[in-house]
Design a protein around this motif. Structure first.
Motif, PDB file in Angstrom:
ATOM      1  N   ALA A 401      18.154   0.517   6.053  1.00 52.01           N
ATOM      2  CA  ALA A 401      17.291   0.828   7.190  1.00 52.01           C
ATOM      3  C   ALA A 401      16.655   2.207   7.078  1.00 52.01           C
ATOM      4  O   ALA A 401      15.877   2.586   7.918  1.00 52.01           O
ATOM      5  N   ARG A 402      16.990   2.951   6.035  1.00 48.37           N
ATOM      6  CA  ARG A 402      16.559   4.341   5.969  1.00 48.37           C
ATOM      7  C   ARG A 402      15.051   4.524   6.110  1.00 48.37           C
ATOM      8  O   ARG A 402      14.611   5.357   6.867  1.00 48.37           O
ATOM      9  N   PRO A 403      14.216   3.730   5.412  1.00 54.01           N
ATOM     10  CA  PRO A 403      12.793   3.971   5.553  1.00 54.01           C
ATOM     11  C   PRO A 403      12.269   3.648   6.937  1.00 54.01           C
ATOM     12  O   PRO A 403      11.212   4.089   7.310  1.00 54.01           O
ATOM     13  N   VAL A 736       7.147   4.281  -0.723  1.00 54.92           N
ATOM     14  CA  VAL A 736       5.820   4.905  -0.878  1.00 54.92           C
ATOM     15  C   VAL A 736       5.178   5.133   0.485  1.00 54.92           C
ATOM     16  O   VAL A 736       4.645   6.222   0.768  1.00 54.92           O
ATOM     17  N   THR A 737       5.212   4.118   1.352  1.00 53.15           N
ATOM     18  CA  THR A 737       4.618   4.284   2.689  1.00 53.15           C
ATOM     19  C   THR A 737       5.374   5.335   3.492  1.00 53.15           C
ATOM     20  O   THR A 737       4.768   6.059   4.289  1.00 53.15           O
ATOM     21  N   PRO A 770       7.521  -6.664   5.679  1.00 52.98           N
ATOM     22  CA  PRO A 770       8.813  -6.490   6.347  1.00 52.98           C
ATOM     23  C   PRO A 770       8.799  -5.276   7.263  1.00 52.98           C
ATOM     24  O   PRO A 770       7.950  -4.384   7.127  1.00 52.98           O
ATOM     25  N   GLU A 771       9.750  -5.241   8.192  1.00 46.26           N
ATOM     26  CA  GLU A 771       9.742  -4.187   9.207  1.00 46.26           C
ATOM     27  C   GLU A 771       9.879  -2.798   8.610  1.00 46.26           C
ATOM     28  O   GLU A 771       9.276  -1.841   9.093  1.00 46.26           O
ATOM     29  N   GLU A 772      10.712  -2.664   7.529  1.00 47.48           N
ATOM     30  CA  GLU A 772      10.892  -1.329   6.959  1.00 47.48           C
ATOM     31  C   GLU A 772       9.580  -0.779   6.396  1.00 47.48           C
ATOM     32  O   GLU A 772       9.374   0.442   6.358  1.00 47.48           O
ATOM     33  N   VAL A 773       8.674  -1.665   5.954  1.00 49.73           N
ATOM     34  CA  VAL A 773       7.348  -1.223   5.500  1.00 49.73           C
ATOM     35  C   VAL A 773       6.448  -0.929   6.695  1.00 49.73           C
ATOM     36  O   VAL A 773       5.758   0.080   6.747  1.00 49.73           O
TER      37      VAL A 773
END
Length: 1045
Positions: A401-403, A736-737, A770-773
């Protein structure tokens, strides 16, 4: 060597003559490897090179006797070597054209003599000696069955202390290593061949059926099998055709061509002769080229299929992926039966083909037998296991979940979690742990594969054998598929872990290497990791890190990297001094104690550093270990390793820095060591994993403004923007994002991103990710949209609608970022019109009910520009049923960010007189007055503005004075924040319209403070301060006048 020649080498078909090797690239590669092995044998293994073969290797040679010089007795037609065996027979004898060779030393010399024709000599030797193992070592080594080979050989070593047997065993192991090397080398060629199986073909046909039917947009009119009967192996072809690799036959009707009769085989898909008109039988003869799969075949045959398929490509690929990911749901009992049959069949074929085999051939497929389990651990182990497993899952979730954590919260969440982890790990005892699930143990009567029992036999020899037997047993055990859980648990269940760990405490280097190689493989299993820690394996491995042999240090560090995946293991590494020793490995090239002479156990310094970095990467998930790495001087060494060109070293080095960069002390050190420059440089690498970790490290470090500037100065923004176009690797895209989001906090970086067209690309990533992106993409857009030009770009690229659509999600971090982005877009009137039309304001207002304070605060901030720029803001706000009451009630929150944002929203709401009347009725005045005694300048600023606007209705000015809000406001004038001064002066100006409030201001020393602000360069502040003083002065004059009259 026998297995490789039998399985991998390509021979001509059996006929009247002798079978020979075909002229193929694979055979050439195999022969070259054999030549290299033989040529180097005399130098690498000088003692073994003198071993005399049981029977000579004999073949027809093209060499002339004249080619042989010193060391040989040469005549016109014969050649004899001066080197002879104990019976006086020459080890090389040539009688044109037949040649006989009886040692590896003579084979090596022969290849040197052959020079340009050595390839032909090697081929002739292999073709004439199809069973080289039997001739070199004897029939005893050729007739051993697979199940008994290891046991019989180990029995011989233990019972007979014969040097010749030891020599044979050494050569046998060398040949076995060559065999495995040839097999692995062959895989490079074999892996390029595409072979179909019944399951793949069936999935493709079923998927095509879903996209077929009447209509222009379907890919086919129909597709169907020619036979409804399916054999147990999944094939529909008759048995006499299955032997040719054929799987099934399909009738396909595209929209634009006639019906096609297609053969699907293991080699590919091709058009056959079709069905005969008389009997309806299939003409099996191939009528065209072979294609890799059915879709490729149909694209070539039908233009309409190709056109429609390109439109359906995404949906078709998605369906294919679902089919691949779908778990096997067959009953476990049937699965176990299938497994037993597969194992039995493979054993039978292997016995026919193998010439020598000291270890079970590696399983090429991960088979999963149905196993019965029972609990055999005591309560203490049970508590330990659940604690470790829960901790592993918890850390895994944090990492994943870090990003997707909101600005500034990523490191806060990780830091707090790590500190809590350390407090628990240092203070809690075993008895305080939660109850855990039972350990997995094999039942004695469980239906298990033969590997399980073979491994258990080898473990017994580990316990009772001599040094040579132990080494052979370790080598044999290594040949099993140790990645398979059955093999891993077989070692543990019979007490093999204790033996392997005990071997680490011996003085024999070979035993240590063998043991560590096995422990490295099986320690990927979470249960085995915990068992290794329970058995005290980590302190011994930490001790091995001081060994003078680099191979030992590498293996120990890699095993520690696998084991240190949970809290207790990481604490054990640190408490036994492992962190300092692992950091020292990073400097191995400078301070090595390696013996000067060349050694079998030497490994390159970079490999030692790589393994040390891997172990530190695992250990760095603990806050205390991060501190230990820093204090041990790890940061300068990691910075130096970042300059290397070895990608396999860079990945763990950057991974360690990425983990540690969550700490402020590390971020300062990273800037001091100029690490950012190398992180940016490695963004241009072609290795996706390295790019991901570099981007993630920049994401962690870019919390600091100086770091963001360094990324821009070193040219890091352009590669980050270009990596946005590669969306297949979601983990890398998230990193990257995330880096772009953090770098976008600086306006100069936003300008660069606009030049690189990154904003348009980010808008394109707002869907199907995905949500993390999404969290990072929306966060970056929220920062970029603080500038007018970028708001226009987002609107023109159609970014408003996907942003508003994301307001209905439940992910806290995503909601925080998307509300900020929508609020930023609302600053532009045209974008605000779109937001209002899409019902975005109502969605924002509904988020004020969200249980998370961060979401509430962000939604309230976003509402401010929406209310400011809406065409009929007052009516819009009143249209939300219960909306104004909800806003007023939020003033009861304990969160200062929520309070500040709500005060800002009330400031905008109160600009409409009707709305101001409504919130007054809901009790806004006493709630605002209650907040006046705050020390937060941000809250003071917006609270003063809200009070200023609320004074415009009825007797609110008097009410503020009655609720003691005036005196605290005067103290705001002592703040150092100009914004607080301006808002407070405006509020005091409005409050000074009431006489009692003027008296309170005068008593609290407001006049002197306001006089200083009359000279401020801020015109609004000047006017408000002057107006307030004027009201106070008028009251004083009126009082004076009343006194004298």
């Amino acid at each position: 060597m026998g297995v490789a020649l039998t399985r991998s080498a390509q021979w001509t078909a059996a006929g009247r003559g002798t079978r020979t090797l075909e002229t193929t690239p694979l055979n050439e590669a195999i022969l070259k490897e054999i030549i290299m092995f033989v040529e180097s044998f005399i130098y690498k293994y000088p003692q073994e090179a003198h071993y005399v073969f049981v029977d000579p290797l004999e073949w027809k040679t093209n060499l002339n006797p004249s080619a042989f010089e010193s060391g040989y007795s040469v005549s016109e037609t014969t050649v004899k070597s001066e080197e002879v065996d104990k019976n006086g027979k020459p080890l090389l004898f040539l009688s044109v054209p037949q040649i006989k060779v009886r040692s590896f030393g003579q084979l090596a010399r022969l290849l040197l003599i052959a020079k340009n024709t050595k390839f032909q000599e090697a081929q002739a030797c292999v073709e004439a000696n199809r069973n080289p193992i039997a001739k070199i070592l004897g029939l005893d080594y050729d007739t051993l069955t697979e199940d008994s080979s290891k046991v019989n050989i180990l029995d011989k070593i233990i019972k007979e202390d014969d040097p010749e047997i030891d020599m044979k065993m050494k050569i046998a192991m060398l040949l076995k290593q060559l065999d495995l090397h040839l097999l692995n080398h062959s895989l490079k060629h074999i892996s390029l061949e595409i072979r179909l199986n019944p399951g793949t073909v069936k999935n493709d046909i079923e998927l095509l059926k879903r996209f077929s039917g009447k209509g222009e947009h379907t890919v086919l009119e129909y597709i169907d099998y020619t036979s409804d009967y399916e054999f147990s192996n999944g094939c529909r072809a008759p048995p006499w055709r299955q032997v040719h690799g054929e799987i099934c036959y399909v009738l396909v009707k595209p929209h634009d061509v006639e019906t096609l009769c297609v053969t699907c085989s293991s080699e590919g898909v091709f058009l056959n002769g079709g069905k005969t008109e008389d009997e309806g039988e299939i003409n099996y003869e191939r009528k065209g080229a072979v294609y890799k799969d059915l879709v490729t075949f149909l694209k070539e045959k039908s233009a309409k299929f190709s056109e429609n398929m390109s439109k359906q490509e995404f949906a078709f690929s998605e369906e294919q992926q679902k089919e691949k990911d779908q778990p096997n749901e067959e009953p476990k009992k049937e699965e176990a039966i299938t497994f037993r049959k597969a194992v039995t069949g493979s054993d039978r074929s292997t016995q026919e083909k193998n010439q020598i085999n000291f270890g079970k051939t590696r399983m090429t497929k991960r088979l999963e037998p149905s196993l019965n389990w029972k609990a055999t651990v005591d309560s203490k182990e049970r508590r330990s296991l659940v604690r470790d497993s829960q901790e592993e899952k918890h850390i895994g979730r944090l990492e994943k979940a870090r990003p997707s954590v909101s600005p500034g919260r990523a490191q806060i969440v990780r830091k707090s979690a790590e500190k809590i982890e350390e407090i628990i790990s240092e203070s809690s005892s075993e008895s305080e742990e939660d109850e855990e699930p039972p350990d997995h143990r094999q039942e004695a009567n469980a239906d298990l594969p033969s590997e399980y029992w073979q491994i258990q036999k080898l473990v017994k020899y580990l316990k009772g054998g001599n040094q040579t037997a132990t080494v052979i047993a370790l080598c044999s055990m290594k040949d099993f598929n140790l990645a398979h859980e059955t093999c891993q648990l077989a070692i543990r269940d019979v007490g093999g872990l204790e033996v392997l760990i005990n071997l680490l405490d011996t003085d024999e280097v070979k035993c240590k290497i063998g043991s560590l190689k096995i422990l490295k493989e099986i320690s990927h299993n979470p249960q085995i990791r915990r068992n290794i820690v329970d058995l005290g394996g980590l302190p011994i491995m930490v001790k091995i890190l001081d060994s003078p042999y680099k191979t030992l240090k590498c293996l120990a560090a890699e095993t520690i990297a696998n084991v240190a995946k949970f809290r207790r293991a990481r604490r054990a590494v640190r408490s036994h001094g492992g962190i300092t020793k692992l950091v020292a490995l990073l400097d191995c090239g400078q301070n090595s104690t390696e013996p000067a002479q060349s050694s079998l156990y030497e490994t390159r310094d970079m490999e030692v550093a790589r393994c040390g970095a891997l172990a530190l990467w695992s250990c760095s998930k603990s806050y205390a270990n991060k501190e230990a790495i820093r204090k041990a001087g790890g940061i300068p060494l990691l910075a130096r390793l970042l300059k290397t060109s070895h990608e396999n070293v860079l990945i763990p080095v950057v991974g360690t820095l990425q983990e540690c960069a969550s700490e402020e002390s590390y971020r300062a050190a990273i800037k001091a060591e100029r690490i950012i420059e190398n992180l940016v440089k490695n963004l241009n690498s072609e290795n996706e994993q390295l790019q991901e970790h570099c981007a993630m490290a920049i994401y962690q470090c870019a919390e600091d403004e100086e770091t963001r500037d360094l990324v821009r100065l070193h040219g890091g923004l352009k590669p980050l923007a270009s990596l946005l176009n590669n969306t297949d690797n979601k983990e890398r895209l998230a990193a990257v994002t995330g880096a772009i989001w953090k770098c976008s906090i600086s306006k100069e970086n936003v300008t660069k991103f606009r030049e690189y067209k990154a904003i348009e690309t980010l808008v394109g990533l707002l869907t199907d990710q995905p949500e993390e992106v999404l969290v990072n993409v929306v966060g970056a857009l929220g920062e970029c949209c603080q500038e007018y030009e970028n708001r226009v770009i987002v609107r023109k690229c159609g970014g408003i609608q996907p942003l508003v659509n994301l307001l209905v999600g439940i992910n806290q971090a995503l909601l925080v970022n998307v509300t900020k982005a929508v609020g930023a877009c609302a600053l532009e009137p045209e974008s605000m019109t779109i937001i209002d039309r899409l019902d975005g304001v109502r969605l924002l207002w509904s988020l004020l009910k969200n249980p998370h304070p961060d979401v509430k605060a962000s939604a309230a901030w976003a509402l401010c520009p929406c209310i400011q720029n809406a065409k009929d803001a007052g009516e819009m706000v009143r249209s939300f049923v219960g909306g104004l009451e909800l806003v007023v009630n939020l003033l009861k929150s304990d969160n200062k960010e929520v309070l500040a944002s709500v005060c800002a929203a009330i400031t905008n709401i109160a600009k409409d007189q009707e709305n101001l009347a409504v919130i007054t009725d809901h009790g806004v005045v006493p709630l605002l007055s209650k907040l006046a005694n705050t020390n937060s300048d941000k809250l003071r600023h917006h609270l003063a503005e809200a009070i200023s606007h609320c004074c415009m209705w009825g007797r609110n000015r008097v009410a503020f004075g009655e609720h003691n809000a005036v005196a605290p406001l005067v103290r705001y004038l002592k703040s150092n924040d100009t914004n607080v001064h301006r808002a407070t002066a405006q509020a005091l100006y409005q409050l000074s319209e009431d006489a009692d409030n003027c008296i309170t201001m005068h008593e609290n020393g407001a006049v002197k403070l306001l006089l200083d602000m009359v000279g401020s360069p801020d015109q609004e502040l000047q006017e408000a301060a002057a107006g307030c003083i004027s009201n106070i002065r008028r009251l004083a004059l009126a009082t004076e006048k009343a006194r004298y009259t």
